[in-house]
Write a protein that holds these residues in place. Structure first.
Motif, PDB file in Angstrom:
ATOM      1  N   LYS A 113       0.835  -1.196   0.000  1.00  0.00           N
ATOM      2  CA  LYS A 113       0.000   0.000   0.000  1.00  0.00           C
ATOM      3  C   LYS A 113       0.874   1.251   0.000  1.00  0.00           C
ATOM      4  O   LYS A 113       0.383   2.350   0.250  1.00  0.00           O
ATOM      5  N   GLY A 151      -3.654   2.079  -8.521  1.00  0.00           N
ATOM      6  CA  GLY A 151      -3.435   0.848  -7.773  1.00  0.00           C
ATOM      7  C   GLY A 151      -2.784  -0.242  -8.603  1.00  0.00           C
ATOM      8  O   GLY A 151      -1.849  -0.902  -8.156  1.00  0.00           O
ATOM      9  N   ASP A 152      -3.270  -0.419  -9.823  1.00  0.00           N
ATOM     10  CA  ASP A 152      -2.876  -1.624 -10.553  1.00  0.00           C
ATOM     11  C   ASP A 152      -2.147  -1.404 -11.868  1.00  0.00           C
ATOM     12  O   ASP A 152      -1.721  -2.373 -12.496  1.00  0.00           O
ATOM     13  N   LEU A 215     -13.893   0.225 -15.883  1.00  0.00           N
ATOM     14  CA  LEU A 215     -12.720   1.069 -15.671  1.00  0.00           C
ATOM     15  C   LEU A 215     -11.674   0.906 -16.762  1.00  0.00           C
ATOM     16  O   LEU A 215     -10.907   1.827 -17.016  1.00  0.00           O
TER      17      LEU A 215
ATOM     18  N   VAL B 210      -9.041  -3.410  -5.691  1.00  0.00           N
ATOM     19  CA  VAL B 210      -8.390  -3.804  -6.943  1.00  0.00           C
ATOM     20  C   VAL B 210      -8.776  -5.243  -7.221  1.00  0.00           C
ATOM     21  O   VAL B 210      -8.415  -6.131  -6.454  1.00  0.00           O
ATOM     22  N   PRO B 211      -9.537  -5.519  -8.295  1.00  0.00           N
ATOM     23  CA  PRO B 211     -10.075  -4.523  -9.227  1.00  0.00           C
ATOM     24  C   PRO B 211     -11.321  -3.843  -8.662  1.00  0.00           C
ATOM     25  O   PRO B 211     -11.984  -4.391  -7.782  1.00  0.00           O
ATOM     26  N   THR B 212     -11.601  -2.649  -9.173  1.00  0.00           N
ATOM     27  CA  THR B 212     -12.839  -1.937  -8.889  1.00  0.00           C
ATOM     28  C   THR B 212     -13.796  -2.234 -10.035  1.00  0.00           C
ATOM     29  O   THR B 212     -13.460  -2.014 -11.188  1.00  0.00           O
ATOM     30  N   GLY B 225      -8.848  -3.009   0.562  1.00  0.00           N
ATOM     31  CA  GLY B 225      -8.262  -2.440  -0.653  1.00  0.00           C
ATOM     32  C   GLY B 225      -6.817  -2.044  -0.470  1.00  0.00           C
ATOM     33  O   GLY B 225      -6.101  -2.627   0.357  1.00  0.00           O
TER      34      GLY B 225
END
Lengths: 274, 274
Positions: A113, A151-152, A215, B210-212, B225
């Motif tokens: 994180k 995030g990814d 997304l 993740v994932p959203t 998250g």
């Protein structure tokens, strides 16, 4: 401001990813009078870099970029594997005569994180790739990705952030601006001016749909969304940008399901109003 | 840093929007030892503002905010209707003793692609509301929303942008920071420091999954998250923020389908690690 002529457009192969191989993209661009393309590396590897370079040259097409290097955070630290892969990407970009190597830098490492740590790792990686890219003469283009991908996919999320990195790393590195990722930014005009001609290495277009249903795979064709593309193009061209305008649309349920020739014809038509 | 005790938490009514009325939220907070709540106006109107104010007071709960004023771009220009509705929201915030009125400022007007114009309209609207709010003593809190909402919900997308507006408008206005909207920002620490204690009016938590899977209704419970919530809390508390920590989770397929008491118990449990 006049719209964009087909000869100034570039087809990012992701736009017809599900329909066409790179060889078919090359033929398609030539057939539709599109001036350039920008391959993703998976398509390039399928065809073979040397064969692709020759076919692109023979078709008289420009290459607005190679997608993509980066993903520095993949292993949680900057491994030799990641560094080597990026150096190979530089070589491939050079071989096909790409205007730049587009960098999607990577998001948070798995289980982490710590965003500042990921950002530091990315900068270390970019510095390594840049060292090599300078020797080959390939410009490195950081693509700030929309913050919803922090995030990814990419922990570089704004033009300001990308340019701060460029300031620290020096010559040979700039930005690839995709309207999809940066249109929302209240200081976009200011940051494009800050970038200046030398650091504006690529310009990508598509549209932001309202509502956006996914997304990743719900980008819109130019004109179907809310981005004032002509305005943003005016900003980059005011700095002297005169490269190809690249169309990159990830569209799982719509454009990827259509006939690719229809997609290219639509691109060309819509670009006249951009 | 110790985690957050229930007495320092605030329940945003959106977190159990599908399960509970405001009256049930008030009872639920009291039952679980949660220190405060933050109602949405639809729930407040259902119960009646005066009755709600009394019930909240009787239950000994704090009110960390009222959600929401704003939406200045709704009519394409700043109409009297929009101005009046915001002044009513100020009155309601005052009546329930809310720490601030949270502003979701509105996105692009229907049919418009002119983001700078929308932003100017929003600032004009905020100035109008602020004029009135100062006379009543209600702090106005701009909530920068995640850039993925710039088209349809809020054309104020970053803490920097919100603080620039605050700088121009003067006293009585600050920011409501929700980790969901701002966590990705490389300059978050710097902007929180710039805000300072006086302009940090509200602090909201949840998590980025993740994932959203959905742009609006897929927020995560803290801990599920990738947001380093404790880190962001440390940043706001370093400025002296000592208000309630408000939990606001829009979760169509998950938390909205569960028993509300379970949701509150989970909130309390997870906040211990935030």
């Amino acid at each position: 401001m006049a719209g964009i002529d087909a000869s100034r457009l570039s087809l990012n192969t992701a736009t017809v990813r599900e329909q066409w191989s790179l060889a078919e993209c090359i033929d398609g661009c030539a057939r539709h009078g599109i001036g350039a393309l920008s391959p993703w590396r998976d398509k390039l590897h399928e065809m073979g870099t040397t064969a692709a370079a020759r076919a692109i040259r023979d078709a008289g097409l420009g290459v607005s970029g190679l997608c993509r290097g980066g993903w520095y955070t993949e292993d949680g630290s900057l491994t030799q594997k990641v560094k080597d892969d990026n150096r190979r990407a530089v070589d491939e970009a050079a071989e096909i005569g790409a205007a730049c190597l587009v960098m999607v830098v990577g998001g948070l490492p798995k289980g982490s994180k710590d965003l500042p740590a990921a950002q530091a790792l990315v900068e270390e990686g970019l510095a390594d790739t840049l060292d090599y890219a300078r020797t080959v003469g390939v410009p490195v283009a950081i693509e700030p990705l929309h913050p919803m991908y922090a995030g990814d996919r990419a922990c570089v999320s704004t033009t300001r952030q990308a340019l701060d990195i460029c300031d620290r790393l020096g010559d040979g590195i700039g930005v690839a601006l995709d309207v999809y990722h940066v249109w929302w930014d209240f200081e976009l005009a200011k940051q494009i001016e800050r970038a200046g001609r030398e650091r504006l290495l690529a310009f990508h277009i598509c549209d932001w749909l309202v509502p956006t249903k996914d997304l990743l795979l719900d980008r819109g064709m130019m004109g179907d969304g809310v981005i004032d593309i002509a305005h943003v193009r005016g900003l980059v061209e005011a700095q002297g940008f005169d490269g190809y305008v690249e169309v990159e649309i990830f569209s799982g349920d719509n454009w990827w399901t259509r006939d690719a020739d229809e997609v290219l014809a639509t691109m060309i038509d819509r670009a006249k109003d951009c």
